[in-house]
Write a protein that holds these residues in place. Sequence first.
Motif, PDB file in Angstrom:
ATOM      1  N   LYS A   1       2.407  11.022  -4.107  1.00 45.97           N
ATOM      2  CA  LYS A   1       3.812  11.377  -3.874  1.00 45.97           C
ATOM      3  C   LYS A   1       4.569  10.288  -3.142  1.00 45.97           C
ATOM      4  O   LYS A   1       5.738  10.471  -2.823  1.00 45.97           O
ATOM      5  CB  LYS A   1       3.874  12.682  -3.063  1.00 45.97           C
ATOM      6  N   GLU A   2       3.903   9.196  -2.838  1.00 41.97           N
ATOM      7  CA  GLU A   2       4.546   8.163  -2.013  1.00 41.97           C
ATOM      8  C   GLU A   2       4.737   6.868  -2.785  1.00 41.97           C
ATOM      9  O   GLU A   2       4.584   5.774  -2.231  1.00 41.97           O
ATOM     10  CB  GLU A   2       3.702   7.910  -0.769  1.00 41.97           C
ATOM     11  N   ILE A   3       5.097   6.974  -4.056  1.00 43.39           N
ATOM     12  CA  ILE A   3       5.250   5.776  -4.887  1.00 43.39           C
ATOM     13  C   ILE A   3       6.313   4.838  -4.308  1.00 43.39           C
ATOM     14  O   ILE A   3       6.144   3.622  -4.319  1.00 43.39           O
ATOM     15  CB  ILE A   3       5.579   6.167  -6.352  1.00 43.39           C
ATOM     16  N   CYS A   4       7.384   5.388  -3.746  1.00 42.44           N
ATOM     17  CA  CYS A   4       8.433   4.523  -3.171  1.00 42.44           C
ATOM     18  C   CYS A   4       7.881   3.672  -2.039  1.00 42.44           C
ATOM     19  O   CYS A   4       8.207   2.487  -1.919  1.00 42.44           O
ATOM     20  CB  CYS A   4       9.601   5.365  -2.656  1.00 42.44           C
ATOM     21  N   LYS A   5       7.045   4.272  -1.219  1.00 39.89           N
ATOM     22  CA  LYS A   5       6.428   3.532  -0.118  1.00 39.89           C
ATOM     23  C   LYS A   5       5.539   2.398  -0.675  1.00 39.89           C
ATOM     24  O   LYS A   5       5.618   1.256  -0.219  1.00 39.89           O
ATOM     25  CB  LYS A   5       5.588   4.498   0.717  1.00 39.89           C
ATOM     26  N   TYR A   6       4.750   2.719  -1.684  1.00 43.01           N
ATOM     27  CA  TYR A   6       3.861   1.696  -2.258  1.00 43.01           C
ATOM     28  C   TYR A   6       4.661   0.580  -2.925  1.00 43.01           C
ATOM     29  O   TYR A   6       4.301  -0.586  -2.848  1.00 43.01           O
ATOM     30  CB  TYR A   6       2.881   2.339  -3.249  1.00 43.01           C
ATOM     31  N   MET A   7       5.770   0.967  -3.593  1.00 40.23           N
ATOM     32  CA  MET A   7       6.603  -0.046  -4.270  1.00 40.23           C
ATOM     33  C   MET A   7       7.169  -1.047  -3.277  1.00 40.23           C
ATOM     34  O   MET A   7       7.386  -2.209  -3.606  1.00 40.23           O
ATOM     35  CB  MET A   7       7.766   0.634  -5.006  1.00 40.23           C
ATOM     36  N   GLY A   8       7.418  -0.610  -2.049  1.00 40.39           N
ATOM     37  CA  GLY A   8       8.029  -1.483  -1.050  1.00 40.39           C
ATOM     38  C   GLY A   8       7.041  -2.363  -0.310  1.00 40.39           C
ATOM     39  O   GLY A   8       7.439  -3.235   0.456  1.00 40.39           O
ATOM     40  N   MET A   9       5.745  -2.158  -0.526  1.00 35.25           N
ATOM     41  CA  MET A   9       4.740  -2.929   0.201  1.00 35.25           C
ATOM     42  C   MET A   9       4.677  -4.362  -0.321  1.00 35.25           C
ATOM     43  O   MET A   9       4.974  -4.626  -1.473  1.00 35.25           O
ATOM     44  CB  MET A   9       3.358  -2.302   0.040  1.00 35.25           C
ATOM     45  N   LYS A  10       4.261  -5.270   0.561  1.00 40.71           N
ATOM     46  CA  LYS A  10       4.119  -6.671   0.161  1.00 40.71           C
ATOM     47  C   LYS A  10       2.639  -7.018  -0.014  1.00 40.71           C
ATOM     48  O   LYS A  10       1.773  -6.370   0.578  1.00 40.71           O
ATOM     49  CB  LYS A  10       4.728  -7.584   1.239  1.00 40.71           C
ATOM     50  N   ASN A  11       2.404  -8.036  -0.807  1.00 39.46           N
ATOM     51  CA  ASN A  11       1.055  -8.576  -0.975  1.00 39.46           C
ATOM     52  C   ASN A  11       0.018  -7.549  -1.425  1.00 39.46           C
ATOM     53  O   ASN A  11      -1.125  -7.558  -0.975  1.00 39.46           O
ATOM     54  CB  ASN A  11       0.572  -9.242   0.321  1.00 39.46           C
ATOM     55  N   GLN A  12       0.434  -6.659  -2.278  1.00 42.04           N
ATOM     56  CA  GLN A  12      -0.509  -5.721  -2.875  1.00 42.04           C
ATOM     57  C   GLN A  12      -0.726  -6.132  -4.332  1.00 42.04           C
ATOM     58  O   GLN A  12       0.017  -6.945  -4.877  1.00 42.04           O
ATOM     59  CB  GLN A  12       0.039  -4.292  -2.818  1.00 42.04           C
ATOM     60  N   ALA A  13      -1.739  -5.544  -4.935  1.00 42.58           N
ATOM     61  CA  ALA A  13      -2.069  -5.918  -6.309  1.00 42.58           C
ATOM     62  C   ALA A  13      -0.895  -5.699  -7.258  1.00 42.58           C
ATOM     63  O   ALA A  13      -0.701  -6.458  -8.196  1.00 42.58           O
ATOM     64  CB  ALA A  13      -3.277  -5.120  -6.773  1.00 42.58           C
ATOM     65  N   TRP A  14      -0.100  -4.668  -7.006  1.00 43.87           N
ATOM     66  CA  TRP A  14       0.995  -4.344  -7.927  1.00 43.87           C
ATOM     67  C   TRP A  14       2.287  -5.061  -7.562  1.00 43.87           C
ATOM     68  O   TRP A  14       3.257  -4.997  -8.311  1.00 43.87           O
ATOM     69  CB  TRP A  14       1.237  -2.821  -7.943  1.00 43.87           C
ATOM     70  N   THR A  15       2.312  -5.753  -6.401  1.00 46.22           N
ATOM     71  CA  THR A  15       3.539  -6.409  -5.948  1.00 46.22           C
ATOM     72  C   THR A  15       4.077  -7.351  -7.010  1.00 46.22           C
ATOM     73  O   THR A  15       5.281  -7.464  -7.215  1.00 46.22           O
ATOM     74  CB  THR A  15       3.261  -7.216  -4.657  1.00 46.22           C
ATOM     75  N   VAL A  16       3.158  -8.013  -7.702  1.00 42.34           N
ATOM     76  CA  VAL A  16       3.577  -9.003  -8.684  1.00 42.34           C
ATOM     77  C   VAL A  16       4.417  -8.360  -9.791  1.00 42.34           C
ATOM     78  O   VAL A  16       5.336  -8.952 -10.313  1.00 42.34           O
ATOM     79  CB  VAL A  16       2.348  -9.764  -9.227  1.00 42.34           C
ATOM     80  N   PHE A  17       4.143  -7.109 -10.101  1.00 47.81           N
ATOM     81  CA  PHE A  17       4.957  -6.422 -11.104  1.00 47.81           C
ATOM     82  C   PHE A  17       6.310  -6.027 -10.519  1.00 47.81           C
ATOM     83  O   PHE A  17       7.345  -6.273 -11.128  1.00 47.81           O
ATOM     84  CB  PHE A  17       4.226  -5.195 -11.651  1.00 47.81           C
ATOM     85  N   VAL A  18       6.303  -5.453  -9.338  1.00 46.16           N
ATOM     86  CA  VAL A  18       7.555  -5.004  -8.717  1.00 46.16           C
ATOM     87  C   VAL A  18       8.480  -6.195  -8.473  1.00 46.16           C
ATOM     88  O   VAL A  18       9.681  -6.130  -8.737  1.00 46.16           O
ATOM     89  CB  VAL A  18       7.264  -4.237  -7.402  1.00 46.16           C
ATOM     90  N   ASP A  19       7.943  -7.310  -8.005  1.00 41.01           N
ATOM     91  CA  ASP A  19       8.752  -8.479  -7.671  1.00 41.01           C
ATOM     92  C   ASP A  19       9.455  -9.108  -8.867  1.00 41.01           C
ATOM     93  O   ASP A  19      10.427  -9.823  -8.696  1.00 41.01           O
ATOM     94  CB  ASP A  19       7.882  -9.560  -7.023  1.00 41.01           C
ATOM     95  N   TYR A  20       8.934  -8.888 -10.057  1.00 41.34           N
ATOM     96  CA  TYR A  20       9.516  -9.526 -11.235  1.00 41.34           C
ATOM     97  C   TYR A  20      10.499  -8.624 -11.968  1.00 41.34           C
ATOM     98  O   TYR A  20      10.924  -8.946 -13.062  1.00 41.34           O
ATOM     99  CB  TYR A  20       8.409  -9.999 -12.180  1.00 41.34           C
ATOM    100  N   VAL A  21      10.866  -7.507 -11.365  1.00 42.93           N
ATOM    101  CA  VAL A  21      11.810  -6.594 -12.006  1.00 42.93           C
ATOM    102  C   VAL A  21      13.234  -6.934 -11.577  1.00 42.93           C
ATOM    103  O   VAL A  21      13.505  -7.131 -10.389  1.00 42.93           O
ATOM    104  CB  VAL A  21      11.493  -5.118 -11.664  1.00 42.93           C
ATOM    105  N   HIS A  22      14.159  -7.021 -12.562  1.00 38.07           N
ATOM    106  CA  HIS A  22      15.576  -7.273 -12.287  1.00 38.07           C
ATOM    107  C   HIS A  22      16.420  -6.249 -13.005  1.00 38.07           C
ATOM    108  O   HIS A  22      16.184  -5.994 -14.173  1.00 38.07           O
ATOM    109  CB  HIS A  22      15.967  -8.685 -12.735  1.00 38.07           C
ATOM    110  N   PRO A  23      17.419  -5.636 -12.334  1.00 33.77           N
ATOM    111  CA  PRO A  23      17.681  -5.771 -10.897  1.00 33.77           C
ATOM    112  C   PRO A  23      16.500  -5.257 -10.074  1.00 33.77           C
ATOM    113  O   PRO A  23      15.655  -4.578 -10.623  1.00 33.77           O
ATOM    114  CB  PRO A  23      18.933  -4.908 -10.702  1.00 33.77           C
ATOM    115  N   PRO A  24      16.455  -5.577  -8.769  1.00 31.05           N
ATOM    116  CA  PRO A  24      15.292  -5.201  -7.960  1.00 31.05           C
ATOM    117  C   PRO A  24      15.035  -3.689  -7.993  1.00 31.05           C
ATOM    118  O   PRO A  24      15.969  -2.887  -7.966  1.00 31.05           O
ATOM    119  CB  PRO A  24      15.687  -5.645  -6.543  1.00 31.05           C
ATOM    120  N   LEU A  25      13.787  -3.345  -8.064  1.00 35.07           N
ATOM    121  CA  LEU A  25      13.389  -1.948  -8.185  1.00 35.07           C
ATOM    122  C   LEU A  25      13.154  -1.401  -6.788  1.00 35.07           C
ATOM    123  O   LEU A  25      12.210  -1.793  -6.110  1.00 35.07           O
ATOM    124  CB  LEU A  25      12.099  -1.903  -9.005  1.00 35.07           C
TER     125      LEU A  25
END
Length: 187
Positions: free
Chosen positions: A100-124
Amino acid sequence: MTLNTAFLYLLIIIVFCFQTKKKIVIRKLDMCKGQGKYPVMFSNATTSYNKQSQEMWFGVNIDVDKEVSNNFTMAFDFIRCDASGNPDSCEYVIKNYVNKEICKYMGMKNQAWTVFVDYVHPPLKCPIKPATYKLVNSPVKADFLRTLPIGDAVWKVTFRGYDNDVYLACVNLELQVIPFVREGRRG
Ligand SMILES: *[C@@H]1O[C@H](CO)[C@@H](O)[C@H](O)[C@H]1NC(C)=O
Ligand SMILES: *[C@@H]1O[C@H](CO)[C@@H](O)[C@H](O)[C@H]1NC(C)=O
């Protein structure tokens, strides 16, 4: 728009994962079938592979029709099948794991999925405003693959997204994991 146009067929992604000596092939990525239009739709998935640098890039468009609140929730299923993908061999390894905390995980840095979140435009970021988000040339990193509980097999992963109780999207991903043998060399 027919449902068919929403389906994504990612033909082949091959990821050479040196750390784990596995080769990963993404066999399929599409919206779950038979459930009509969703508030969140994935389309136009693309991949490219640079032979020289042995890097893989991934892209996809994500159409968000309806604002998604901070209560963005995801449920995951992991199904493992034998190396041939024979449906009789498939079994659930993880069924309906809910986060239930996907928003929290999306905002984390240096995680395995960060590379996907960081490349989304506009920022997710949450709350997610209606827009077409584009994931462009995201490198597919071996790090990401190491976090998945995967062994040598065909894996069918289902992601379902919810905002509170509203069903947002359902996506199927099919991966094949094969032991990686470097050609013509040892070590
Ligand atoms: C997908 O690509 C097609 C062709 O380039 C384009 O017309 C369409 O708008 C794209 N879809 C999205 C959601 O961007
Ligand atoms: C998120 O969930 C909590 C607990 O169910 C609820 O009180 C809150 O109103 C929800 N927030 C939004 C923006 O829907």
